[in-house]
Scaffold this active site. Structure first.
Site, PDB file in Angstrom:
ATOM      1  N   ASN A  85      42.606  38.674  44.118  1.00 46.16           N
ATOM      2  CA  ASN A  85      43.809  38.074  43.160  1.00 46.16           C
ATOM      3  C   ASN A  85      44.737  39.218  43.289  1.00 46.16           C
ATOM      4  OD1 ASN A  85      42.399  39.378  41.310  1.00 46.16           O
ATOM      5  ND2 ASN A  85      42.071  37.417  40.186  1.00 46.16           N
ATOM      6  N   TYR A 106      35.252  47.470  34.461  1.00 45.62           N
ATOM      7  CA  TYR A 106      34.916  45.923  34.387  1.00 45.62           C
ATOM      8  C   TYR A 106      33.639  45.947  33.592  1.00 45.62           C
ATOM      9  CZ  TYR A 106      38.493  44.360  37.812  1.00 45.62           C
ATOM     10  OH  TYR A 106      39.740  43.905  38.371  1.00 45.62           O
ATOM     11  N   HIS A 129      45.420  43.743  38.826  1.00 47.62           N
ATOM     12  CA  HIS A 129      44.965  43.743  37.669  1.00 47.62           C
ATOM     13  C   HIS A 129      45.938  44.212  36.442  1.00 47.62           C
ATOM     14  CE1 HIS A 129      42.043  44.782  34.101  1.00 47.62           C
ATOM     15  NE2 HIS A 129      42.959  45.867  34.049  1.00 47.62           N
ATOM     16  N   LYS A 131      45.058  45.867  43.545  1.00 48.22           N
ATOM     17  CA  LYS A 131      43.759  45.871  44.125  1.00 48.22           C
ATOM     18  C   LYS A 131      43.767  46.049  45.456  1.00 48.22           C
ATOM     19  CE  LYS A 131      42.134  42.893  40.459  1.00 48.22           C
ATOM     20  NZ  LYS A 131      41.472  41.451  40.160  1.00 48.22           N
ATOM     21  N   GLU A 189      42.018  51.528  29.186  1.00 42.71           N
ATOM     22  CA  GLU A 189      42.043  51.552  30.828  1.00 42.71           C
ATOM     23  C   GLU A 189      42.861  52.825  31.095  1.00 42.71           C
ATOM     24  OE1 GLU A 189      41.066  46.762  31.328  1.00 42.71           O
ATOM     25  OE2 GLU A 189      43.292  47.595  31.581  1.00 42.71           O
TER      26      GLU A 189
HETATM   27  P1  DAT Z   1      41.921  38.795  34.944  1.00 42.10           P
HETATM   28  O1  DAT Z   1      41.919  39.929  36.143  1.00 42.10           O
HETATM   29  O2  DAT Z   1      42.842  37.675  34.971  1.00 42.10           O
HETATM   30  O3  DAT Z   1      41.988  39.714  33.773  1.00 42.10           O
HETATM   31  P2  DAT Z   1      38.782  38.705  34.171  1.00 42.10           P
HETATM   32  O4  DAT Z   1      38.966  39.672  33.455  1.00 42.10           O
HETATM   33  O5  DAT Z   1      38.512  37.159  33.548  1.00 42.10           O
HETATM   34  O6  DAT Z   1      40.424  38.057  34.809  1.00 42.10           O
HETATM   35  O7  DAT Z   1      38.162  39.022  35.361  1.00 42.10           O
HETATM   36  C1  DAT Z   1      38.432  39.983  36.104  1.00 42.10           C
HETATM   37  C2  DAT Z   1      38.308  39.954  37.652  1.00 42.10           C
HETATM   38  O8  DAT Z   1      37.126  39.352  37.890  1.00 42.10           O
HETATM   39  C3  DAT Z   1      39.352  38.911  37.954  1.00 42.10           C
HETATM   40  O9  DAT Z   1      40.639  39.306  38.366  1.00 42.10           O
HETATM   41  C4  DAT Z   1      38.586  38.544  39.303  1.00 42.10           C
HETATM   42  C5  DAT Z   1      36.997  38.401  39.262  1.00 42.10           C
HETATM   43  N1  DAT Z   1      36.541  37.282  38.668  1.00 42.10           N
HETATM   44  C6  DAT Z   1      36.664  36.763  37.506  1.00 42.10           C
HETATM   45  N2  DAT Z   1      35.911  35.450  37.461  1.00 42.10           N
HETATM   46  C7  DAT Z   1      35.232  35.490  38.347  1.00 42.10           C
HETATM   47  C8  DAT Z   1      34.516  34.350  39.350  1.00 42.10           C
HETATM   48  N3  DAT Z   1      34.172  33.258  38.395  1.00 42.10           N
HETATM   49  N4  DAT Z   1      34.048  34.519  40.559  1.00 42.10           N
HETATM   50  C9  DAT Z   1      34.810  35.613  41.081  1.00 42.10           C
HETATM   51  N5  DAT Z   1      35.254  36.482  40.671  1.00 42.10           N
HETATM   52  C10 DAT Z   1      35.829  36.520  39.312  1.00 42.10           C
HETATM   53 MG    MG Z   2      40.600  40.947  32.556  1.00 42.50          MG
END
Ligand code: DAT
Ligand code: MG
Length: 226
Positions: A188, A125, A191, A85, A202
């Site tokens: 974080n 997303y 991805h 990212k 994707e």
């Molecule tokens: P991952 O990236 O581990 O697959 P995810 O698909 O649940 O996690 O979410 C996609 C991204 O969205 C994640 O990397 C960071 C952001 N995100 C998820 N939950 C969040 C939250 N509660 N607050 C802020 N950003 C969040």
């Molecule tokens: Mg995810």
């Protein structure tokens, strides 16, 4: 028209092969495209077998592709979409992150850097569209260059998720990418696809087929057995 010296057998001609002399095999009632696919696949496999038969180690068969040499056994291998990212790129972590996948032994089949459009980010997303953080997430992911990658190997989707670590970096295990390199859920750094269906979606969203390489690492025999 029958070619000189070629005898077409009426009894063996396929159902839609109305023209004499076209076929000497009885094809099952499949659509023409499917028949052609099987025909060319069979011819390609036979050619490869003949070509590589002399260098095929004894007892060393790739089960999913008959007795083809191991170099062709990765043809149907699993692939995952991984993206560093904008925070990872800005912080100069590209080499560190790429290196972890390389050292694991997975194969890099696609790599490019781009700043995603809002359309691309919103599709990527889309599953989070209704979540309160969606707008901020799209702003963040479109804010600068992303390094998009496709990695290949047995079990790469689940394994990449383990290498990446938990979504909340403070909960990610030390030794994982997020556990070692990040603090905040909104920063974080990486991805990774979470399932075969999302990986397929994707990869198709971020890459064209021409941007992906089919290749075999020279040391493949030292990465995976059989
Ligand atoms: P991952 O990236 O581990 O697959 P995810 O698909 O649940 O996690 O979410 C996609 C991204 O969205 C994640 O990397 C960071 C952001 N995100 C998820 N939950 C969040 C939250 N509660 N607050 C802020 N950003 C969040
Ligand atoms: Mg995810």
């Amino acid at each position: 028209m029958t070619l000189p010296g070629v005898q077409a057998s009426e009894g063996l001609r396929g159902p839609s092969q109305g023209k004499p002399g076209r076929s000497r095999l009885a094809w099952p009632p499949l659509p023409r495209g499917a028949r052609n696919w099987f025909r060319w696949r069979f011819r390609a496999m036979r050619a490869l077998r003949l070509l590589f038969a002399p260098c095929l180690p004894k007892g060393r068969a790739a089960p999913e592709h008959g007795n083809l040499p191991f170099v062709f056994s990765s043809m149907a291998a699993e692939r995952s979409f991984i993206a560093i990212k904008p925070d990872g790129v800005q912080r100069g972590l590209v080499g560190e992150i790429l290196g972890r996948f390389e050292r694991k032994g997975f194969k890099l089949v696609g790599l490019k850097q781009l700043t995603p459009s809002r359309e691309l980010a919103e599709s990527h997303y889309g599953v989070h569209r209704e979540r309160p953080f969606f707008a901020g997430l799209v702003d963040f992911i479109t804010s600068g260059p992303v390094v998009a990658m496709v990695w290949e190997g047995d079990g790469v989707i689940a394994s990449a998720r383990k290498l990446i670590g938990a979504t909340k970096p403070l909960e990610a295990e030390p030794g994982t990418i997020r556990g070692d390199l990040a603090i905040n859920i909104g920063r974080n750094v990486i991805h990774g696809s979470d399932a075969p269906e999302t990986a397929e979606f994707e990869i198709g969203l971020w890459f064209t087929p021409a941007e992906l390489s089919d290749w075999t690492p020279a040391d493949q025999v030292w990465r995976a057995e059989g």
